[in-house]
Design a protein around this motif. Sequence first.
Motif, PDB file in Angstrom:
ATOM      1  N   UNK A   1     -30.001  -5.477  87.547  1.00  0.00           N
ATOM      2  CA  UNK A   1     -31.389  -5.022  87.735  1.00  0.00           C
ATOM      3  C   UNK A   1     -31.425  -3.774  88.610  1.00  0.00           C
ATOM      4  N   UNK A   2     -30.575  -3.744  89.650  1.00  0.00           N
ATOM      5  CA  UNK A   2     -30.519  -2.559  90.509  1.00  0.00           C
ATOM      6  C   UNK A   2     -30.097  -1.342  89.692  1.00  0.00           C
ATOM      7  N   UNK A   3     -29.153  -1.564  88.780  1.00  0.00           N
ATOM      8  CA  UNK A   3     -28.668  -0.462  87.942  1.00  0.00           C
ATOM      9  C   UNK A   3     -29.812   0.062  87.063  1.00  0.00           C
TER      10      UNK A   3
ATOM     11  N   UNK B   1     -39.276   0.704  90.683  1.00  0.00           N
ATOM     12  CA  UNK B   1     -39.560   0.191  92.026  1.00  0.00           C
ATOM     13  C   UNK B   1     -40.037  -1.269  91.950  1.00  0.00           C
ATOM     14  N   UNK B   2     -40.875  -1.574  90.957  1.00  0.00           N
ATOM     15  CA  UNK B   2     -41.361  -2.959  90.794  1.00  0.00           C
ATOM     16  C   UNK B   2     -40.162  -3.877  90.529  1.00  0.00           C
ATOM     17  N   UNK B   3     -39.269  -3.434  89.631  1.00  0.00           N
ATOM     18  CA  UNK B   3     -38.093  -4.244  89.297  1.00  0.00           C
ATOM     19  C   UNK B   3     -37.236  -4.495  90.545  1.00  0.00           C
ATOM     20  N   UNK B   4     -36.957  -3.403  91.289  1.00  0.00           N
ATOM     21  CA  UNK B   4     -36.109  -3.532  92.483  1.00  0.00           C
ATOM     22  C   UNK B   4     -36.764  -4.473  93.504  1.00  0.00           C
ATOM     23  N   UNK B   5     -38.100  -4.433  93.580  1.00  0.00           N
ATOM     24  CA  UNK B   5     -38.803  -5.299  94.541  1.00  0.00           C
ATOM     25  C   UNK B   5     -38.753  -6.757  94.090  1.00  0.00           C
ATOM     26  N   UNK B   6     -38.971  -6.962  92.772  1.00  0.00           N
ATOM     27  CA  UNK B   6     -38.970  -8.344  92.266  1.00  0.00           C
ATOM     28  C   UNK B   6     -37.611  -9.011  92.458  1.00  0.00           C
ATOM     29  N   UNK B   7     -36.548  -8.219  92.253  1.00  0.00           N
ATOM     30  CA  UNK B   7     -35.195  -8.765  92.372  1.00  0.00           C
ATOM     31  C   UNK B   7     -34.931  -9.283  93.790  1.00  0.00           C
ATOM     32  N   UNK B   8     -35.604  -8.676  94.759  1.00  0.00           N
ATOM     33  CA  UNK B   8     -35.416  -9.101  96.155  1.00  0.00           C
ATOM     34  C   UNK B   8     -35.655 -10.608  96.313  1.00  0.00           C
ATOM     35  N   UNK B   9     -36.590 -11.125  95.523  1.00  0.00           N
ATOM     36  CA  UNK B   9     -36.899 -12.558  95.624  1.00  0.00           C
ATOM     37  C   UNK B   9     -35.718 -13.440  95.206  1.00  0.00           C
ATOM     38  N   UNK B  10     -34.756 -12.858  94.441  1.00  0.00           N
ATOM     39  CA  UNK B  10     -33.624 -13.656  93.958  1.00  0.00           C
ATOM     40  C   UNK B  10     -32.369 -13.444  94.802  1.00  0.00           C
TER      41      UNK B  10
ATOM     42  N   UNK C   1     -27.532  -1.676  96.421  1.00  0.00           N
ATOM     43  CA  UNK C   1     -27.251  -0.509  95.571  1.00  0.00           C
ATOM     44  C   UNK C   1     -28.528   0.256  95.219  1.00  0.00           C
ATOM     45  N   UNK C   2     -29.607  -0.477  94.976  1.00  0.00           N
ATOM     46  CA  UNK C   2     -30.857   0.208  94.580  1.00  0.00           C
ATOM     47  C   UNK C   2     -31.328   1.134  95.695  1.00  0.00           C
ATOM     48  N   UNK C   3     -31.219   0.653  96.947  1.00  0.00           N
ATOM     49  CA  UNK C   3     -31.634   1.492  98.079  1.00  0.00           C
ATOM     50  C   UNK C   3     -30.743   2.722  98.204  1.00  0.00           C
ATOM     51  N   UNK C   4     -29.444   2.515  98.004  1.00  0.00           N
ATOM     52  CA  UNK C   4     -28.523   3.653  98.122  1.00  0.00           C
ATOM     53  C   UNK C   4     -28.882   4.717  97.089  1.00  0.00           C
ATOM     54  N   UNK C   5     -29.049   4.272  95.822  1.00  0.00           N
ATOM     55  CA  UNK C   5     -29.305   5.255  94.756  1.00  0.00           C
ATOM     56  C   UNK C   5     -30.678   5.905  94.946  1.00  0.00           C
ATOM     57  N   UNK C   6     -31.713   5.078  95.214  1.00  0.00           N
ATOM     58  CA  UNK C   6     -33.061   5.650  95.392  1.00  0.00           C
ATOM     59  C   UNK C   6     -33.049   6.630  96.564  1.00  0.00           C
ATOM     60  N   UNK C   7     -32.354   6.257  97.626  1.00  0.00           N
ATOM     61  CA  UNK C   7     -32.289   7.123  98.808  1.00  0.00           C
ATOM     62  C   UNK C   7     -31.614   8.439  98.493  1.00  0.00           C
ATOM     63  N   UNK C   8     -30.508   8.370  97.749  1.00  0.00           N
ATOM     64  CA  UNK C   8     -29.785   9.603  97.419  1.00  0.00           C
ATOM     65  C   UNK C   8     -30.641  10.495  96.509  1.00  0.00           C
ATOM     66  N   UNK C   9     -31.315   9.858  95.544  1.00  0.00           N
ATOM     67  CA  UNK C   9     -32.159  10.640  94.626  1.00  0.00           C
ATOM     68  C   UNK C   9     -33.259  11.363  95.412  1.00  0.00           C
ATOM     69  N   UNK C  10     -33.943  10.620  96.285  1.00  0.00           N
ATOM     70  CA  UNK C  10     -35.018  11.235  97.084  1.00  0.00           C
ATOM     71  C   UNK C  10     -34.443  12.302  98.016  1.00  0.00           C
ATOM     72  N   UNK C  11     -33.295  11.966  98.630  1.00  0.00           N
ATOM     73  CA  UNK C  11     -32.677  12.903  99.573  1.00  0.00           C
ATOM     74  C   UNK C  11     -32.289  14.204  98.892  1.00  0.00           C
TER      75      UNK C  11
END
Length: 479
Positions: free
Chosen positions: A11-13, A43-52, A253-263
Amino acid sequence: MMTMEFLIQGSYFVAAMLFILGLKQMSSPVTARRGIVWAGAGMVLATLVTFAVPEVIDSEHAVTNIVLIIVAIAIGGGYAWVTGKKVAMTDMPQMIAMYNGMGGGAAATIAAVELLKATREAQLDPTGTITIADRLGSDVTILAILGAIIGTISFSGSIIAWAKLDGRLNRNTLLPAQHIINAMVAVTTIGFAVAIYFSNDLAPIIAFFGLALVLGVFITVPVGGADMPVIISLFNALTGLAVGFEGYVLGNAAMIIAGIVVGSAGSLLTHLMAKAMNRSVSNVFFAGVGTGAAAAADGEQGEMKEIQSQDAGILMAFASQVIIIPGYGMAVAQAQHKIWELTQLLNERGVTVKFAIHPVAGRMPGHMNVLLAEAGVPYDMIYDMEDINADFKNTTVALVIGANDVVNPSAKSDASSPLFGMPILDAIKSENVIVVKRGRGTGFSGVENPLFFADNTKMLFGDGQKAANELIVSVKELG
Ligand code: NAP
């Protein structure tokens, strides 16, 4: 468990792919809306996955964790929904500054929690020799601290940027010896960062975060008005970087990739904006354009000549080419629809009409493009600065509506001007210039504009929408 892990990482991918593809689509106005939806879905997907995530559902605090996440989503999402719905186009940069800051603050909070946890665990060790770096590992500690400093600076700096843009803080604030004070605070903050690494004490952590907050404030306070877009873009990039670092700390991983993209996107945007103003990023931090001292460099310019809307309408109706230069004032006046109506009338009379957009016109990147697109102006009528500047000499009328700094010729001709070196739209080279504004005041940078006093310039004083409407009436009266 293996399948669950696979599902989470998968899901992070997918979320990361959606971020990247979404960003790609945002590069064109035609696909931008879809790009936002895609990135939002990621973003919704990455947030939902947090619950698992096992740490969330398998811990003894599972219920508390889930309730806390839901409450956080409700507060953050609810606030963003309400403010996003009602924000005026003119207030968008403030909102972006605020959201950037929240991202930086969130990343810094993650770092704070991890460092505090490690401190507590290290202090429990009976030998008393275990440090935070021993607990977390040196790579994680270094990245946690780096993310913390960047995120905290972005947090407090963005709040100052918001306050300045929202008119809540005097734009011309510059403390005495500000840059020396900043350097001292920066060095001390780094000193406490080193202390955190080698200790298991609470005190350096508190001092570190406190000083980083102060540093963000001190860095942003002297930045001049005209440079605010660059600084907001830079904080955006820094927030991305901080999120990426904290993603590594959490192993997300999702945070790393999202962070790098924004950065990386933010860094590129910062570079492009600084280039558009012909300034280096360090110059933005240290020059203080638009501060009292800089703005006071202007002198007497002569007389402004007025024109009435009827005469201005006639001038435009019989022109061969009109170039319209929109600026922040057009957004304030919400004049874009009337301007498009005027354009269509002129087109019907055989007048060629083009729109010239300066990269920092308005109060955020792409501000004018969004407004014109909203009014229905086709993209092929809209020109970037470098594509249209050579065309002003073939232009009968340049209509400057609510723009000021971006057409200020002192940026080219006056080495003592604080705007000197910033590329501008060469409206002054047109046969006639008509400037629509409400009064005789300066633009965002606080610098006087010699264009308004030029021989070929006439001032059409009044609110942008009212003036555009009067121009429409004037052109219509000609039949
Ligand atoms: P500007 O220099 O701020 O000038 C805006 C002009 O609009 C003023 O001369 C103002 O004069 C006039 N105005 C305001 N309300 C009006 C209304 N209702 N009707 C008619 N005129 C109105 O704007 P700009 O030429 O677009 O330049 C942008 C400036 O903002 C640059 O200095 C840029 O660096 C800075 N900035 C840009 C961004 C970005 O990302 N694009 C972000 C933040 C800051 P009156 O008050 O006399 O009407």
